[in-house]
Structures are given as structure tokens and as C-alpha cells.
Design an enzyme around this catalytic site. Structure first.
Site, PDB file in Angstrom:
ATOM      1  N   LYS A  20       0.881  -1.337  -0.045  1.00 35.16           N
ATOM      2  CA  LYS A  20      -0.055   0.121  -0.138  1.00 35.16           C
ATOM      3  C   LYS A  20       0.922   1.327   0.121  1.00 35.16           C
ATOM      4  O   LYS A  20       0.410   2.177  -0.527  1.00 35.16           O
ATOM      5  CB  LYS A  20      -1.142   0.007   0.930  1.00 35.16           C
ATOM      6  CG  LYS A  20      -0.541  -0.295   2.536  1.00 35.16           C
ATOM      7  CD  LYS A  20      -1.887  -0.407   3.553  1.00 35.16           C
ATOM      8  CE  LYS A  20      -1.239  -0.502   4.892  1.00 35.16           C
ATOM      9  NZ  LYS A  20      -0.354  -1.483   5.114  1.00 35.16           N
ATOM     10  N   ARG A  95      -7.006   2.098  10.834  1.00 37.49           N
ATOM     11  CA  ARG A  95      -6.675   0.796  10.986  1.00 37.49           C
ATOM     12  C   ARG A  95      -7.735   0.006  12.110  1.00 37.49           C
ATOM     13  O   ARG A  95      -7.385  -1.165  12.479  1.00 37.49           O
ATOM     14  CB  ARG A  95      -5.273   0.692  11.530  1.00 37.49           C
ATOM     15  CG  ARG A  95      -4.080  -0.055  10.804  1.00 37.49           C
ATOM     16  CD  ARG A  95      -2.749   0.215  11.332  1.00 37.49           C
ATOM     17  NE  ARG A  95      -1.699  -0.635  10.837  1.00 37.49           N
ATOM     18  CZ  ARG A  95      -0.805  -0.125   9.920  1.00 37.49           C
ATOM     19  NH1 ARG A  95      -1.061   1.102   9.511  1.00 37.49           N
ATOM     20  NH2 ARG A  95      -0.008  -0.863   9.459  1.00 37.49           N
ATOM     21  N   ARG A 134      12.526  -6.034   2.204  1.00 36.03           N
ATOM     22  CA  ARG A 134      12.601  -4.637   1.699  1.00 36.03           C
ATOM     23  C   ARG A 134      13.440  -3.766   2.317  1.00 36.03           C
ATOM     24  O   ARG A 134      13.721  -4.042   3.500  1.00 36.03           O
ATOM     25  CB  ARG A 134      10.928  -4.269   1.691  1.00 36.03           C
ATOM     26  CG  ARG A 134      10.680  -4.055   2.970  1.00 36.03           C
ATOM     27  CD  ARG A 134       9.047  -3.629   3.104  1.00 36.03           C
ATOM     28  NE  ARG A 134       8.392  -3.456   4.254  1.00 36.03           N
ATOM     29  CZ  ARG A 134       7.062  -3.194   4.526  1.00 36.03           C
ATOM     30  NH1 ARG A 134       6.166  -2.942   3.534  1.00 36.03           N
ATOM     31  NH2 ARG A 134       6.585  -2.925   5.624  1.00 36.03           N
ATOM     32  N   ARG A 168      13.364  -1.317   7.840  1.00 38.69           N
ATOM     33  CA  ARG A 168      12.580  -0.721   9.012  1.00 38.69           C
ATOM     34  C   ARG A 168      12.657  -1.788  10.260  1.00 38.69           C
ATOM     35  O   ARG A 168      13.070  -2.700   9.870  1.00 38.69           O
ATOM     36  CB  ARG A 168      11.042  -0.868   8.515  1.00 38.69           C
ATOM     37  CG  ARG A 168      10.466   0.486   7.803  1.00 38.69           C
ATOM     38  CD  ARG A 168       9.196   0.456   7.436  1.00 38.69           C
ATOM     39  NE  ARG A 168       8.334  -0.088   8.294  1.00 38.69           N
ATOM     40  CZ  ARG A 168       7.051  -0.394   8.020  1.00 38.69           C
ATOM     41  NH1 ARG A 168       6.548   0.291   6.890  1.00 38.69           N
ATOM     42  NH2 ARG A 168       6.082  -0.903   8.928  1.00 38.69           N
ATOM     43  N   ARG A 179       2.376  -7.909  13.735  1.00 37.03           N
ATOM     44  CA  ARG A 179       1.711  -6.961  12.932  1.00 37.03           C
ATOM     45  C   ARG A 179       0.312  -7.624  12.398  1.00 37.03           C
ATOM     46  O   ARG A 179      -0.703  -7.107  12.148  1.00 37.03           O
ATOM     47  CB  ARG A 179       2.499  -6.409  12.099  1.00 37.03           C
ATOM     48  CG  ARG A 179       3.330  -5.173  12.924  1.00 37.03           C
ATOM     49  CD  ARG A 179       4.562  -4.949  12.102  1.00 37.03           C
ATOM     50  NE  ARG A 179       4.416  -4.316  10.734  1.00 37.03           N
ATOM     51  CZ  ARG A 179       5.165  -4.057   9.646  1.00 37.03           C
ATOM     52  NH1 ARG A 179       6.634  -4.391   9.971  1.00 37.03           N
ATOM     53  NH2 ARG A 179       4.991  -3.536   8.917  1.00 37.03           N
TER      54      ARG A 179
HETATM   55  P1  AMP Z   1       2.787   0.937   8.318  1.00 39.75           P
HETATM   56  O1  AMP Z   1       3.983   1.947   8.002  1.00 39.75           O
HETATM   57  O2  AMP Z   1       1.482   1.297   7.798  1.00 39.75           O
HETATM   58  O3  AMP Z   1       3.383  -0.457   8.243  1.00 39.75           O
HETATM   59  O4  AMP Z   1       2.667   0.953   9.976  1.00 39.75           O
HETATM   60  C1  AMP Z   1       3.733   0.753  10.784  1.00 39.75           C
HETATM   61  C2  AMP Z   1       3.385   0.616  12.311  1.00 39.75           C
HETATM   62  O5  AMP Z   1       2.808   1.747  12.688  1.00 39.75           O
HETATM   63  C3  AMP Z   1       2.076  -0.383  12.350  1.00 39.75           C
HETATM   64  O6  AMP Z   1       2.774  -1.650  12.623  1.00 39.75           O
HETATM   65  C4  AMP Z   1       1.417   0.275  13.592  1.00 39.75           C
HETATM   66  O7  AMP Z   1       2.245  -0.145  14.878  1.00 39.75           O
HETATM   67  C5  AMP Z   1       1.761   1.649  13.742  1.00 39.75           C
HETATM   68  N1  AMP Z   1       0.399   2.299  12.805  1.00 39.75           N
HETATM   69  C6  AMP Z   1       0.495   2.946  11.691  1.00 39.75           C
HETATM   70  N2  AMP Z   1      -0.509   3.244  11.365  1.00 39.75           N
HETATM   71  C7  AMP Z   1      -1.568   3.029  12.431  1.00 39.75           C
HETATM   72  C8  AMP Z   1      -3.038   3.417  12.903  1.00 39.75           C
HETATM   73  N3  AMP Z   1      -3.625   3.977  11.906  1.00 39.75           N
HETATM   74  N4  AMP Z   1      -3.282   2.823  14.022  1.00 39.75           N
HETATM   75  C9  AMP Z   1      -2.515   2.469  15.085  1.00 39.75           C
HETATM   76  N5  AMP Z   1      -1.165   2.127  14.706  1.00 39.75           N
HETATM   77  C10 AMP Z   1      -0.768   2.556  13.320  1.00 39.75           C
END
Ligand code: AMP
Length: 223
Positions: A20, A95, A134, A168, A179
Site C-alpha cells: 500500500k 486501521r 524490503r 525498517r 503485526r
Molecule cells: P505501516 O507503515 O503502515 O506498516 O505502519 C507501521 C506501524 O505503525 C504499524 O505496525 C503500527 O504499529 C503503527 N501504525 C500505523 N498506522 C496506524 C494506525 N492507523 N493505528 C495504529 N497504529 C498504526
């Protein structure tokens, strides 16, 4: 408060590693609207040596979600900024169901309606390989993969020529497993929520980046 009903308003959702972020960055260039990644906002905060930053870093390292209140505040503040006047792409938000309901309220407040919620579907079996391989350019953020998306010249970013890359910290096997568990428990219920509203568009995310991008363009009616 200004009405911001113009422009495109799109949500990207899907399991961690579904692509995404990559697709949101491509679409951002095509539509010239900002890409709002809550994960990226949290990572920026976590990089600061503040009490809040350290708290967020601890959550990210474990693959736990940030609290709904914190995330809703962040998004609410971000979409009130001028560059969001002509639309935005939300990546990783909402989320949870409370976040989805809070988004509805925010959209109503601004007189905005969503164009679509795009769920990029990728089977669990290939998620781990995607995530563990990645990495990204430190300078421009361009994404690469050990196996599927190598830079043309080893160690040099195709986009900006940068030579420093990062992975990351939450892209490790234990955190990814958590996750995925959190996605199923907390994010998955948002899918039928958007489906009932007629907004859900499912896209098969298993092809190449270009192929997936074409499918997204087609569901959005972009030429
Ligand atoms: P992402 O970059 O979208 O994979 O997000 C990385 C991490 O940030 C996730 O595994 C969550 O721990 C946290 N995170 C990102 N977006 C949200 C959200 N909308 N609500 C809660 N935690 C979030």
C-alpha cells in the site's frame, strides 16, 4: 472551517507488506495530492528522543498499534493543512473500527466523501518474504527489495543516486507476526464496514508493482 469537498480522497488498506505504501507513492505522483502514511508519521515521531517518541518507538518495535486517540489527532491535524485541500491518499489509516468511524466524522466536518477504499490483497504465504527483503533509500525513500526490486546498479539508488539505505526496524519476523495478528483482529473488521458503504475496491496485489498500479488506476477510473 473550510469546505474541502474537491479532489480525490482515497484510502489504501491491506495486510502489512501488501504494497500500500508503494502504490500510494505512485498514485500521489499521478494525482498530485499528498500521501498521508500514519506509519511514516509515527516513525518520524519515534526518531525523536522525546518521551512520546520513545513511547511510540517501543510500540512500533513490538508491532503494536498506537492508540486510536493519538492517531485520530494526528490525522485530523494533518488533513486540515492546506496541501490537503485538493484531496489526499490515506495509507494505513483507518486501521481500527473506531478510527474508521472517526474518519467518517472528519469527512463530514470537511464536506468530503471518499472516492474509494482500496484493499490490496496478498496471501499470507508471500507476505513474510516481501517484508523481510524490503529496504529503502535513506535520501529519497525509494523502495527496493533484495529479490524482487534490486537497484539497477548495486548499492546505488535508481531515483536519486543515493548510496545509503535502511531497513525498517519493525520488518523482522517476530514483529511482522504480531503485526499480522493485529491486522486480523483490529483492522480486518474495517473491511466489511467500508463494503457496506459501497466504497470497497479489492485489488489483487500479487503481480509486479506496475501491474498492480494499473489495476488500481482502472478501479479508480484513471486513464
Ligand atoms: P505501516 O507503515 O503502515 O506498516 O505502519 C507501521 C506501524 O505503525 C504499524 O505496525 C503500527 O504499529 C503503527 N501504525 C500505523 N498506522 C496506524 C494506525 N492507523 N493505528 C495504529 N497504529 C498504526
Amino acid at each position: 472551517m473550510n469546505k474541502k469537498g474537491m479532489g480525490r480522497h482515497i484510502v489504501f488498506t491491506g495486510v502489512p507488506g501488501c504494497g500500500k505504501g508503494t502504490q500510494a507513492r505512485i498514485l500521489k505522483e499521478k494525482l498530485s495530492i499528498p500521501h498521508l502514511s500514519t506509519g511514516e508519521m509515527l516513525r518520524q515521531e519515534a526518531a525523536k528522543a522525546t518521551p512520546l517518541g520513545l513511547e511510540i518507538k517501543a510500540l512500533l518495535d513490538k508491532g503494536e498499534f498506537a492508540t486510536d486517540d493519538m492517531i485520530i489527532d494526528m490525522v485530523s491535524q494533518r488533513i486540515s493543512e492546506p496541501d490537503c485541500e485538493h484531496g489526499f491518499i490515506l495509507d494505513g489509516f483507518p486501521r481500527t473500527l473506531p478510527q474508521a468511524k472517526a474518519l467518517d466524522k472528519l469527512l463530514t466536518k470537511y464536506g468530503i466523501s471518499l472516492d474509494a477504499v482500496i484493499e490490496i490483497q496478498v496471501p499470507d504465504e508471500i507476505i513474510m518474504e516481501r517484508i523481510l527483503g524490503r529496504y529503502a533509500c535513506m535520501k529519497c525513500g525509494a523502495g527496493y527489495h533484495d529479490k524482487f526490486q534490486k537497484p539497477k546498479i548495486y548499492g546505488v539508488c535508481d531515483v536519486c543516486g543515493g548510496t545509503d539505505f535502511y531497513r525498517r526496524l519493525d520488518d523482522n519476523r517476530t514483529t511482522v507476526q504480531n503485526r499480522l495478528i493485529n491486522y486480523r483482529a483490529l483492522t480486518y473488521p474495517t473491511i466489511p464496514y467500508f463494503e457496506k458503504k459501497g466504497l470497497l475496491r479489492c485489488v489483487d496485489g500479487t503481480g509486479t508493482i506496475e501491474a498492480v498500479s494499473k489495476k488500481i488506476d482502472s478501479v479508480l477510473g484513471i486513464a
